[in-house]
Enzyme design. Structure first.
Site, PDB file in Angstrom:
ATOM      1  N   GLU A  17      -3.413  17.632 -11.559  1.00  0.00           N
ATOM      2  CA  GLU A  17      -3.831  17.905 -12.939  1.00  0.00           C
ATOM      3  C   GLU A  17      -5.310  18.223 -13.063  1.00  0.00           C
ATOM      4  OE1 GLU A  17      -2.589  15.016 -15.832  1.00  0.00           O
ATOM      5  OE2 GLU A  17      -2.476  16.550 -17.376  1.00  0.00           O
ATOM      6  N   HIS A  53       8.695   9.705 -28.420  1.00  0.00           N
ATOM      7  CA  HIS A  53       7.785  10.713 -27.871  1.00  0.00           C
ATOM      8  C   HIS A  53       8.270  12.151 -28.108  1.00  0.00           C
ATOM      9  CE1 HIS A  53       4.945  12.554 -25.115  1.00  0.00           C
ATOM     10  NE2 HIS A  53       5.963  13.133 -24.490  1.00  0.00           N
ATOM     11  N   ASN A 103       1.238  20.120 -21.643  1.00  0.00           N
ATOM     12  CA  ASN A 103       0.898  19.331 -22.827  1.00  0.00           C
ATOM     13  C   ASN A 103       1.112  20.096 -24.133  1.00  0.00           C
ATOM     14  OD1 ASN A 103       0.151  16.958 -21.495  1.00  0.00           O
ATOM     15  ND2 ASN A 103      -1.812  17.866 -20.946  1.00  0.00           N
ATOM     16  N   LYS A 138       3.571  11.576 -11.173  1.00  0.00           N
ATOM     17  CA  LYS A 138       2.685  10.701 -11.956  1.00  0.00           C
ATOM     18  C   LYS A 138       3.417   9.400 -12.240  1.00  0.00           C
ATOM     19  CE  LYS A 138       0.447  13.886 -15.044  1.00  0.00           C
ATOM     20  NZ  LYS A 138       0.053  13.947 -16.464  1.00  0.00           N
ATOM     21  N   ARG A 159      -1.887  22.510 -15.059  1.00  0.00           N
ATOM     22  CA  ARG A 159      -0.858  21.531 -15.397  1.00  0.00           C
ATOM     23  C   ARG A 159      -0.973  21.163 -16.879  1.00  0.00           C
ATOM     24  NH1 ARG A 159       1.314  16.659 -11.445  1.00  0.00           N
ATOM     25  NH2 ARG A 159       2.625  15.618 -12.956  1.00  0.00           N
ATOM     26  N   HIS A 207       1.608  18.265 -27.340  1.00  0.00           N
ATOM     27  CA  HIS A 207       1.310  16.859 -27.079  1.00  0.00           C
ATOM     28  C   HIS A 207       0.026  16.361 -27.736  1.00  0.00           C
ATOM     29  CE1 HIS A 207       4.647  17.202 -24.365  1.00  0.00           C
ATOM     30  NE2 HIS A 207       4.532  15.958 -23.951  1.00  0.00           N
ATOM     31  N   LYS A 238       8.861  22.675 -14.182  1.00  0.00           N
ATOM     32  CA  LYS A 238       7.848  21.637 -14.001  1.00  0.00           C
ATOM     33  C   LYS A 238       7.348  21.636 -12.562  1.00  0.00           C
ATOM     34  CE  LYS A 238       6.100  17.129 -14.768  1.00  0.00           C
ATOM     35  NZ  LYS A 238       6.170  15.845 -15.423  1.00  0.00           N
ATOM     36  N   GLU A 297      11.527  18.518 -24.774  1.00  0.00           N
ATOM     37  CA  GLU A 297      10.766  18.871 -23.567  1.00  0.00           C
ATOM     38  C   GLU A 297      11.435  20.041 -22.826  1.00  0.00           C
ATOM     39  OE1 GLU A 297       7.844  17.525 -22.880  1.00  0.00           O
ATOM     40  OE2 GLU A 297       7.800  15.482 -23.689  1.00  0.00           O
ATOM     41  N   ARG A 331       0.818  -1.225   0.000  1.00  0.00           N
ATOM     42  CA  ARG A 331       0.000   0.000   0.000  1.00  0.00           C
ATOM     43  C   ARG A 331       0.849   1.271   0.000  1.00  0.00           C
ATOM     44  NH1 ARG A 331      -2.903  -2.988   3.685  1.00  0.00           N
ATOM     45  NH2 ARG A 331      -4.762  -3.935   2.775  1.00  0.00           N
ATOM     46  N   HIS A 382       0.800  13.206 -29.608  1.00  0.00           N
ATOM     47  CA  HIS A 382       0.209  11.909 -29.272  1.00  0.00           C
ATOM     48  C   HIS A 382      -0.480  11.287 -30.476  1.00  0.00           C
ATOM     49  CE1 HIS A 382       0.066  12.910 -24.688  1.00  0.00           C
ATOM     50  NE2 HIS A 382       1.187  12.301 -25.028  1.00  0.00           N
TER      51      HIS A 382
END
Ligand code: NAD
Ligand code: MG
Length: 376
Positions: free
Chosen positions: A245, A275, A253, A152, A249, A256, A235, A194, A130, A260
């Site tokens: 998010e 990417h 992107n 994340k 945030r 992106h 960041k 990035e 946990r 994507h």
């Protein structure tokens, strides 16, 4: 073995103030050699190092040695390199190996690798027992400037990328910029996209700096530490404003939505597109789309493209090896993006370099007109 850090080599500290989840990011050349002291300071008795076979072969032994010298029991869990490793199967393997290594609640999982290892190991740390603490030792430029910061973690599902995961902040991030000396140049460039993104979002001065200093970043001079640290600050600032998010945030992107879609069209085949390359093309498209809509000057869009071309990144749909498909495929790819709300597209657009904003409800017809114009 990683070389010991020169005593006069500066270490830059970036603090991420998240209350009881606050942590420090250390950036510098040769940090791996002193990782034992910094990690031992967290007070654990044991650590499970999760790494991929590329990175493990280069740096796994050095990190395990550094920990053992400080009296920590260290074990190494090696996974296969590549995006396919962010899977349920690997999560099971890593969780079981963490339990097998008798990692207790006070102990640590250490992610030694790029974003794939960081996301997988971080998620395993979030759910094993946990939740156990974890440390990020990012080894790719992308992971040093992006994925290791912000908490994340996750894996991919057959329904899409990063759809199963958790927010789990690291207790410490050690970004040893000397490790990037062995990173393949294509991965270096992809991570650099990035870096540039942070300038384009809200820091025109940093974009100027990138134009003037990119060669030092690639060569491994002090500019590399500065670029990594500045990216982490940028960041971290966004993450602190919006940890989970729910708001701005989304600015992260930039590039992106298009990126994507291109990754989807090229089936996440890294031989065709990685990417950061998708993001490079996507950022150029976002700026040209902004110019197309009369929001920003064509000169700014040209300047963004010129810099990315200079460092060797792709910038146009036509640059995608094997083709980008059709405009309809691109639109479908964007419509599947999780940033889509109620049929309308959300884009990050710009009024200029360093002046990006979240634009909701962009009509598909406008995007289609722009894309047709791009490929004409
Ligand atoms: P990666 O982890 O696949 O690493 C790229 C390649 O470089 C791999 O083959 C790896 O073995 C190799 N490598 C890494 N460090 C090396 C080194 N120092 N020397 C030699 N080889 C090295 O890819 P990545 O670009 O680091 O990360 C991509 C992943 O990050 C994606 O899965 C993406 O979803 C995720 N990501 C997560 C976040 C987040 O906030 N959690 C943000 C951005 C991206
Ligand atoms: Mg990205």
């Amino acid at each position: 073995m990683a070389a010991a850090r020169a005593p006069d080599a500066p270490v830059i500290t970036v603090h991420v103030p998240l209350g009881d989840r606050a942590y420090d990011i250390f950036v510098g050349r040769g940090l791996l050699g002193e990782a034992g002291a910094r990690i031992a300071a967290l007070g654990a008795r044991a650590a499970a190092i999760v790494t991929d076979s590329n990175v493990g072969a280069l740096y796994g032994g050095a990190l395990a040695d550094a920990l053992q010298q400080r009296g920590l029991r260290a074990s190494i869990i090696t996974v296969a390199p590549g995006e396919a490793t962010k899977s349920y199967a690997s999560l099971e393997t890593v969780c079981d190996a963490v339990l097998e290594a008798r990692i207790e609640r006070g102990d640590l999982v250490i992610a030694l690798g790029g974003g794939v290892v960081g996301d997988l190991a971080g998620f395993a740390a979030a759910v094993a027992r946990r939740g156990v603490r974890f440390v990020q030792v990012p080894t790719s430029l992308l992971s040093q400037v992006d994925s290791s910061v912000g908490g994340k973690t996750g894996i991919n599902s057959r329904h899409g990328k990063n759809l199963v995961g958790a927010f789990h902040q690291p207790s410490l991030v050690l970004a040893d910029t000397a490790l990037l000396d062995t990173l393949p140049i294509r991965e270096m460039r992809a991570g650099y996209a990035e870096v540039v993104k942070y300038g384009l979002i809200d820091d025109a001065g940093f974009f100027d700096w990138c134009e003037a200093n990119w060669q030092g970043v690639f060569a491994g001079g002090p500019e590399r530490n500065e670029a990594v640290a500045q990216s982490c600050r940028a960041k971290a600032a966004v993450v602190v404003r919006d940890e989970r998010e729910e708001g701005d945030r989304a600015l992260l992107n930039l590039g992106h939505t298009f990126g994507h879609a291109l990754e989807r069209i090229t089936r996440y085949d890294s031989a065709r597109l990685v990417h950061g390359e998708g993001v490079a093309i996507g950022m150029c498209l976002a700026f040209r789309f902004s110019a197309f809509l009369g929001l920003c000057s064509a000169d700014d869009a040209t300047r963004v493209e010129r810099h990315l071309v200079t460092v060797g990144l792709p910038t146009r749909l036509q640059d995608v090896p094997g083709g980008f498909g059709t405009v309809d495929e691109l639109l479908d790819g964007m419509a599947q993006d999780k940033k889509v709300k109620a049929g309308a597209l959300t884009f990050i657009l710009a009024r200029g370099i360093g002046q990006s904003f979240v634009a909701h409800g962009i009509e598909i017809a406008k995007v289609r007109a722009f894309l047709n114009h791009e490929i004409a």
